[in-house]
Design a protein around this motif. Sequence first.
Motif, mmCIF file in Angstrom:
data_model
loop_
_atom_site.group_PDB
_atom_site.id
_atom_site.type_symbol
_atom_site.label_atom_id
_atom_site.label_comp_id
_atom_site.label_asym_id
_atom_site.label_seq_id
_atom_site.Cartn_x
_atom_site.Cartn_y
_atom_site.Cartn_z
ATOM 1 N N VAL A 1 40.003 28.760 39.230
ATOM 2 C CA VAL A 1 39.950 28.611 37.963
ATOM 3 C C VAL A 1 38.926 29.388 37.436
ATOM 4 N N CYS A 2 37.845 29.689 37.994
ATOM 5 C CA CYS A 2 36.631 30.430 37.448
ATOM 6 C C CYS A 2 37.065 31.894 37.569
ATOM 7 N N SER A 3 37.761 32.338 38.585
ATOM 8 C CA SER A 3 38.046 33.820 38.606
ATOM 9 C C SER A 3 39.067 34.099 37.483
ATOM 10 N N GLU A 4 40.333 33.293 37.365
ATOM 11 C CA GLU A 4 40.992 33.516 36.269
ATOM 12 C C GLU A 4 40.310 33.232 34.740
ATOM 13 N N GLN A 5 39.399 32.501 34.611
ATOM 14 C CA GLN A 5 38.816 32.666 33.339
ATOM 15 C C GLN A 5 38.132 33.944 33.101
ATOM 16 N N LEU A 6 37.379 34.570 34.183
ATOM 17 C CA LEU A 6 36.581 35.664 34.026
ATOM 18 C C LEU A 6 37.485 36.821 33.913
ATOM 19 N N VAL A 7 38.863 36.938 34.659
ATOM 20 C CA VAL A 7 39.669 37.886 34.395
ATOM 21 C C VAL A 7 40.327 37.742 32.947
ATOM 22 N N GLU A 8 40.691 36.649 32.537
ATOM 23 C CA GLU A 8 40.931 36.345 30.893
ATOM 24 C C GLU A 8 40.129 36.740 30.024
ATOM 25 N N ALA B 1 48.438 38.056 33.498
ATOM 26 C CA ALA B 1 49.783 38.454 34.040
ATOM 27 C C ALA B 1 49.540 38.958 35.190
ATOM 28 N N GLY B 2 48.666 39.905 35.687
ATOM 29 C CA GLY B 2 48.501 40.520 36.740
ATOM 30 C C GLY B 2 48.020 39.581 37.892
ATOM 31 N N MET B 3 47.024 38.941 37.531
ATOM 32 C CA MET B 3 46.458 37.806 38.262
ATOM 33 C C MET B 3 47.482 36.631 38.789
ATOM 34 N N LEU B 4 48.533 36.317 37.913
ATOM 35 C CA LEU B 4 49.366 35.454 38.311
ATOM 36 C C LEU B 4 50.440 36.113 39.115
ATOM 37 N N LEU B 5 50.886 37.181 38.871
ATOM 38 C CA LEU B 5 51.707 37.865 39.876
ATOM 39 C C LEU B 5 51.210 38.144 41.243
ATOM 40 N N LEU B 6 49.835 38.447 41.220
ATOM 41 C CA LEU B 6 49.098 38.561 42.619
ATOM 42 C C LEU B 6 49.165 37.388 43.296
ATOM 43 N N ALA C 1 48.650 43.561 41.955
ATOM 44 C CA ALA C 1 47.627 44.221 42.442
ATOM 45 C C ALA C 1 47.500 45.658 41.593
ATOM 46 N N VAL C 2 48.600 46.340 41.383
ATOM 47 C CA VAL C 2 48.507 47.532 40.633
ATOM 48 C C VAL C 2 48.282 47.449 38.940
ATOM 49 N N MET C 3 48.633 46.121 38.486
ATOM 50 C CA MET C 3 48.210 45.912 37.212
ATOM 51 C C MET C 3 46.856 45.768 37.087
ATOM 52 N N LEU C 4 46.222 44.833 38.041
ATOM 53 C CA LEU C 4 44.726 44.609 37.903
ATOM 54 C C LEU C 4 43.886 45.954 38.229
#
Length: 59
Positions: free
Chosen positions: A13-20, A29-34, A50-53
């Motif tokens: 959750v913390c990493s997703e919030q940081l990416v967002e 979307a990139g994190m979700l696909l990965l 991974a390519v999106m990120l």
Amino acid sequence: MPVFALFVAVVVVCSEQLVESRFGAVGVAGMLLLSIGIKARNVTCSCVGAVMLALLLTQ
């Protein structure tokens, strides 16, 4: 075992919030696909994420 699962959930959750907060909706979307690709063992899905990120990081 439940403590480890709770710790992993907090880290995710913390990493997703940081990416967002840093990369917006495309980063989410990139994190979700990965993450879906890794869990489903789908190489194509995880590579697209991974390519999106990676593209977001290089901009």
